[in-house]
Design an enzyme around this catalytic site. Structure first.
Site, PDB file in Angstrom:
ATOM      1  N   LYS A 186       0.850  -1.198   0.000  1.00  0.00           N
ATOM      2  CA  LYS A 186       0.000   0.000   0.000  1.00  0.00           C
ATOM      3  C   LYS A 186       0.884   1.245   0.000  1.00  0.00           C
ATOM      4  O   LYS A 186       1.783   1.368   0.840  1.00  0.00           O
ATOM      5  CB  LYS A 186      -0.884   0.023   1.253  1.00  0.00           C
ATOM      6  CG  LYS A 186      -1.979  -1.009   1.241  1.00  0.00           C
ATOM      7  CD  LYS A 186      -2.792  -0.945   2.520  1.00  0.00           C
ATOM      8  CE  LYS A 186      -3.652   0.300   2.613  1.00  0.00           C
ATOM      9  NZ  LYS A 186      -4.434   0.327   3.880  1.00  0.00           N
TER      10      LYS A 186
HETATM   11  O1  G3P Z   1      -7.940   1.233   4.929  1.00  0.00           O
HETATM   12  C1  G3P Z   1      -8.006   2.632   5.184  1.00  0.00           C
HETATM   13  C2  G3P Z   1      -8.684   2.864   6.436  1.00  0.00           C
HETATM   14  O2  G3P Z   1      -8.044   2.145   7.457  1.00  0.00           O
HETATM   15  C3  G3P Z   1      -8.948   4.253   6.864  1.00  0.00           C
HETATM   16  O3  G3P Z   1     -10.093   4.117   7.591  1.00  0.00           O
HETATM   17  O4  G3P Z   1     -11.757   4.501   9.335  1.00  0.00           O
HETATM   18  O5  G3P Z   1      -9.406   5.332   9.636  1.00  0.00           O
HETATM   19  O6  G3P Z   1     -10.924   6.423   7.972  1.00  0.00           O
HETATM   20  P1  G3P Z   1     -10.552   5.173   8.706  1.00  0.00           P
END
Ligand code: G3P
Length: 226
Positions: free
Chosen positions: A86
């Protein structure tokens, strides 16, 4: 359509892989540090839980292309099975994605906020893009619409890149990106579990059992050949 767990919590991963048709696990630095475990052993533990045939997504930390490329090579050499690196969609990130594509290393372009972020990453050779649906919504944008537009661009211009939509706060957002044409979603374990954790379902199942037991006495089916 892929269903991926966005977590490094091995208890959750073990449970969800056992019960649900899971295609892989995504991690990022913030997710990894929550586990308070050494990095490589944690990734290897996740690998042993999901098997070699499911994608394990691991994020780089360096901010320059050279460092990102070195980290990507170390990650794929250190972890067995199907690994996807990633990489955030910065200038240096896109440069790294372009180079890693030429080496045959699979990448996911992360922190995608706009269709043109995704377009550039796909053109550079990313195998996946991860639009951050909830974080886009929090900026007063429309995360689902961004997914829909990325899908339209990829389809119209035959870009061979999958949309793995990410960053969700609720199941409604996930359902909407499924309808918008995402090729997969990655979500927190509790959100994935709540696809099916609906009180009406448990209540119906209890009713069926109670009705059955009221006549047949047994809590299971006993089918005897005549
Ligand atoms: O995979 C990306 C993700 O982990 C971001 O998610 O919930 O931290 O916005 P969030």
């Amino acid at each position: 359509m892929r269903l991926v767990i966005d977590s490094a919590d091995t208890k959750w991963i073990k449970k969800l892989v056992d019960y649900f048709p899971i295609d892989g696990v995504t991690t990022n630095p913030s997710i990894v540090v929550k586990e308070k475990k050494p990095f490589l052993p944690l990734l290897r533990e996740i690998r042993s839980l999901i098997g070699d045939d499911k994608d394990l997504f691991v994020q780089t930390i360096s901010t320059d292309a050279k460092g990102i490329i070195q980290e990507a090579e170390s990650i794929v050499n250190a972890i067995s099975g199907k690994v996807v690196v990633k990489i955030p969609v910065t200038m240096e990130g896109i440069k790294a994605i372009k180079h890693l594509h030429s080496l045959g290393i699979r990448t996911l372009a992360t922190t995608v906020y706009t269709p043109m972020n995704a377009f550039l990453a796909a053109k550079a050779g990313a195998d996946f893009v991860a639009p951050y649906v909830n974080r886009i919504d929090n900026l007063s944008g429309n995360g689902v619409k961004v997914v829909e537009e990325i899908e339209a661009i990829f389809r119209k211009h035959e870009l061979k890149c999958e949309i793995l939509a990410a960053s969700f706060k609720n199941v409604q957002q996930i359902q909407q990106v499924c309808l918008a044409g995402a090729h997969g979603v990655t979500a927190a374990p509790d959100l994935i579990e709540s696809f099916i954790k609906i009180p009406s379902i448990s209540s119906n199942v209890e009713d069926f059992k109670r009705d059955w037991v009221s006549l047949y006495g047994e809590e299971h089916l006993t089918i005897e050949a005549e």
